[in-house]
Design an enzyme around this catalytic site. Structure first.
Site, PDB file in Angstrom:
ATOM      1  N   SER A 707      -9.598  -5.837  -6.675  1.00 43.42           N
ATOM      2  CA  SER A 707      -9.248  -4.737  -5.763  1.00 43.42           C
ATOM      3  C   SER A 707     -10.144  -3.504  -5.900  1.00 43.42           C
ATOM      4  O   SER A 707     -10.062  -2.593  -5.087  1.00 43.42           O
ATOM      5  CB  SER A 707      -7.776  -4.339  -5.965  1.00 43.42           C
ATOM      6  OG  SER A 707      -7.571  -3.839  -7.257  1.00 43.42           O
ATOM      7  N   LYS A 750       0.456   1.242  -5.852  1.00 45.75           N
ATOM      8  CA  LYS A 750      -0.810   1.973  -5.769  1.00 45.75           C
ATOM      9  C   LYS A 750      -0.672   3.238  -4.919  1.00 45.75           C
ATOM     10  O   LYS A 750      -1.173   4.308  -5.282  1.00 45.75           O
ATOM     11  CB  LYS A 750      -1.899   1.068  -5.175  1.00 45.75           C
ATOM     12  CG  LYS A 750      -2.321  -0.065  -6.110  1.00 45.75           C
ATOM     13  CD  LYS A 750      -3.314  -1.006  -5.443  1.00 45.75           C
ATOM     14  CE  LYS A 750      -3.743  -2.126  -6.376  1.00 45.75           C
ATOM     15  NZ  LYS A 750      -4.679  -3.060  -5.737  1.00 45.75           N
TER      16      LYS A 750
END
Length: 801
Positions: A707, A750
């Protein structure tokens, strides 16, 4: 004393051989016996003869018999010497000791078996000067060794008294020495003879006795004898202690047996054996119990077997405990479920704030139960960071549907017998923890929390997660087999709820049986609500401030959350609020009053300067630095990607404890930019002239995953072009060589981490938009989202001129 009494006394049969003096002063008179210059020698194997001591000897060797007979016919004197090695059957001159004792043969007895026994008395010590004959027996020229007069000083008298005391103690402690020996000891007045008498009777090595005989000074002899007596006394005390301990153990067993027999007789007098009463009670309970036919049949056989056994046998308690477990298990006993959906929803909302997905799933389960009346319970698994209330939610669910609650901690479990139980033949065997929990709550349909299922051990000692496969399979757990119970038990009505932090650690086959419900961390707004509804009232009560009317505003709670905590759950927040309450309690105890409100200034005074700050994202705004978003099992986190150029040959260097996937993302990003350098106004020669160093701070923390691909690509582009990355922008997404941006997981964690950190814009793949929509819009107010498909769009948004 009559000599015949000595020979014929029954004590002669004991291990102790009485050595009695005929006249203890005779050896002191040098003229009482004329010692010849030459004398026949009698070698003794296991004995040393001392002057003045009488000793019965059985003579067996032909040479010795001849020497004894010749001496007896003559002056009745013979030289007695000890052999150096008692194992030598036919000794030579070298096998004989040099110092011995001249002995007078008092009596010679011919035994019925043809052997010869003599009674000899030691007269005087001698040393061998030369062997004059070896055949038919040894004859030697000898030199008489004179005895010195016994000292009369107090020091020597103390020696003599001490020798008597030590010898008397040894006689008392040695059961095989007759008590008459101590009387003889007390009556010996001659010090020299006392030393010789005790030395002869001493249970010590022949070499030590020979040394005693060879010592010329009587004081030296007394000193050595004292040491040997001390050693012998210690050994006698130890032997006596061991014997006493063994006898005590035997006496204890006999006493217990005697008392048991008495107790048995008393019970019979009072009207029957209590064991029979217990068995009748068990049978009565069994008749009233509702249980399957197989269990009923096994109990019947077990009680019949128990009736035939004696209660003192070891197997009795094994059989009894097994039947007791069968009686205590709640076979086909269920609590009644509450089907009131509104009431259940109210209980869940009161106990926990948020968690809508779980609450909906539980309400669906209650709705189906209400319509159908009966169904197999689902196996739920709550996965999420620590401190968000997964375990406590299980108790709320039990309250909501009116079931009993039991918690089973699986963290660190490494033995499958803990799940399935031990076979009852083993000592200390017990049922598995599943059945123990069911037995404890006395219900076959409780809510059972399997806490920390991802931390079950798996090593050489066993694999409990494999044993859980049967427990957590709705198609199999209606016939769960426990090794101790040795029967199948129905667990299909139990509502199993597992909790875990990291689903990757759960065995794939076990994971397949679980209905996974993922829980994400709390937003700041959620934490403020949780603090107001649950944490503050709890901490006030714990610190004795329930009746104190002071307030903590939402703004102050928010300051504590943002400046003093960085977590997905609320455990650290709870600890910080506890610190505030302790301060308030101290103020109240000291000044008897409190300020009506707790201000932000008070918080800094209590908790110190803020631990976390969002200013770091302002200072980091320089070329080559980008902010990425990461997922950890404790929630979301922020990480920086730093890129630096240096003169070199175009090498790529990666630091910061990065995993393989992350390293590959960096290589992919560099290759993409290299192949599209012209498109992004990057000088192509830089790739050959400059070394590129990518670093991710917090080097001690391992990092991996795809990511960070877009963040690395943006940071490299920023360094190569000299353009800065837009301030307060975070990004996440996987990249491809074709320039595509791919979706990643952990979006809610996140996004909330970015919100906590004070970031204002987030860039991610367009396919992750659905994940953002699942987050409550109130929690992400003020954040602008950029949804991109290509890396071209990423650089257009991220880089500023």
């Amino acid at each position: 004393m009559n000599l015949n009494d000595i020979i014929l006394r029954p004590e002669d049969e004991t291990d102790f051989m009485p050595i009695i003096p005929l006249n203890e002063n005779e050896e002191q008179d040098p003229n009482s016996v004329e010692i010849p210059a030459e004398i026949a020698l009698l070698p003794l194997r296991n004995t040393v003869l001392f002057p003045g001591v009488v000793l019965p000897i059985t003579v067996g060797r032909d040479k010795s018999i001849k020497a004894v007979n010749d001496a007896y016919r003559g002056d009745k004197l013979i030289g007695v010497v000890a052999q150096k090695d008692s194992n030598v059957e036919d000794p030579l001159v070298r096998d004989l000791e040099n110092v011995g004792t001249v002995a007078k043969i008092v009596k010679l007895i011919k035994m019925p078996d043809g052997g010869t026994t003599i009674i000899i008395q030691g007269k005087s010590r001698f040393s061998i000067e030369a062997i004059v004959e070896e055949d038919p027996y040894f004859r030697a020229r000898i030199k008489k060794l004179d005895e010195e007069e016994s000292p009369t000083d107090e020091d020597f008298n103390a020696y003599v008294a001490n020798i008597k005391d030590l010898a008397a103690d040894i006689v008392q402690l040695s059961p095989n020495i007759p008590s008459e020996a101590s009387i003889i000891l007390r009556n010996i007045e001659n010090p020299s003879f006392l030393i010789h008498f005790v030395s002869s009777n001493l249970n010590t090595d022949i070499k030590d006795k020979q040394k005693l005989l060879e010592l010329n000074k009587i004081r030296d002899r007394a000193d050595m004898l004292m040491k040997l007596l001390q050693k012998e006394l210690q050994f006698a005390e130890l032997r006596n202690k061991v014997t006493t301990k063994t006898r005590t153990e035997i006496d204890k067993q006999q006493r217990e047996y005697f008392l048991q027999q008495q107790m048995k007789s008393i019970k019979e007098e009072l009207g029957g054996d209590s064991n029979q009463q217990e068995l009748k009670e068990m049978q009565k309970k069994a008749d009233a119990k509702k249980w399957p036919d197989a269990a009923k049949e096994m109990f019947k056989k077990g009680i019949e077997k128990l009736e035939r056994m004696h209660p003192s046998t070891p197997d009795y308690s094994v059989a009894y405990n097994h039947l007791d477990l069968m009686l205590e298990l709640p076979w086909e006993e269920y609590t009644e479920d509450h089907y009131d959906l509104k009431s259940a929803e109210k209980i869940l909302d009161t106990d926990h704030y948020g968690m809508h997905k779980i609450k909906e799933r539980i309400l669906e389960y209650i709705a189906v139960l209400k319509l159908k009346g009966d169904m197999k319970s689902p196996i739920l698994c709550f996965v999420g960071p620590p401190g968000i209330g997964k375990t406590s939610l299980g108790r709320s669910i039990a309250n909501a549907i009116g079931r009993k609650y039991v918690r089973l901690s699986l963290g660190g479990l490494h033995d499958e017998s803990e799940i399935r139980g031990h076979r009852k033949t083993y000592i200390g065997a017990m049922p598995g923890r599943i059945l123990q929990s069911v037995r404890k709550v006395k219900s076959s349909n409780p809510v059972m929390i399997l806490d920390e299922i991802d931390k079950v051990g798996n090593d050489f000692r066993g694999d409990p997660s494999s044993a859980l496969l049967e427990v957590l399979d709705p198609e199999q757990n209606n016939n769960f087999y426990d090794n101790y119970l040795e029967l199948e038990y129905d667990l299909s009505k139990v509502l199993f709820i597992a909790t875990a932090n990291n689903i990757q650690n759960i065995q794939p086959a076990l994971r397949d049986r679980l209905e996974i419900i993922e829980l994400s961390g709390y937003a700041v707004e959620e934490k403020v609500e949780i603090a107001k509804r649950h944490l503050l009232p709890k901490q006030k009560e714990l610190h004795g401030l329930k009746s104190s009317a002071f307030k903590i505003s939402d703004k102050v709670v928010e300051k504590i959350i943002q400046d003093y905590t960085r977590e997905s759950g609320v455990r650290e927040l709870d600890r910080q609020l506890a610190s505030v309450m302790r301060y308030q309690a101290r103020q109240l105890a000291t000044k008897d009053k409190l300020k009506p409100t707790v201000s932000s200034e008070d918080i800094e005074k209590i908790l110190g300067k803020p631990r976390y700050s969002n200013d770091i994202y302002k200072t980091a705004n320089m070329a080559g630095v980008a902010v990425g978003l990461a997922w950890t099992y404790v929630g979301g986190d922020i990480l920086f990607i730093e890129v630096s150029l240096s003169d070199g040959k175009g090498d790529l260097k990666l630091t910061g404890n990065l995993g393989n996937v992350m390293k590959e993302s960096a290589s992919t990003a560099l290759t993409y930019l290299q192949s599209n350098a012209k498109k992004y106004d990057i000088d192509a020669t830089l790739f050959e002239k400059k070394n590129i160093h990518i670093h991710v701070p917090e080097g001690a923390v391992p990092k991996d995953g795809p990511s960070a691909g877009v963040t690395m690509m943006t940071a490299i582009a920023s360094a190569l072009t000299g353009k800065r990355v837009k301030p307060f922008l975070a990004m996440t997404g996987e990249i491809t060589l074709r320039g595509q941006v791919l979706p990643v997981g952990g979006i809610k964690e996140k996004v909330l981490a970015a919100k906590r950190a004070g970031l204002k814009e987030i860039l991610m793949c367009w396919q992750n938009e659905k994940d953002v929509q699942e987050i409550d819009s109130d929690f992400i107010k003020g954040i602008k989202f950029h949804y991109v498909k290509t890396m071209n769009q990423v650089l257009e948004i991220a880089l500023v001129g």
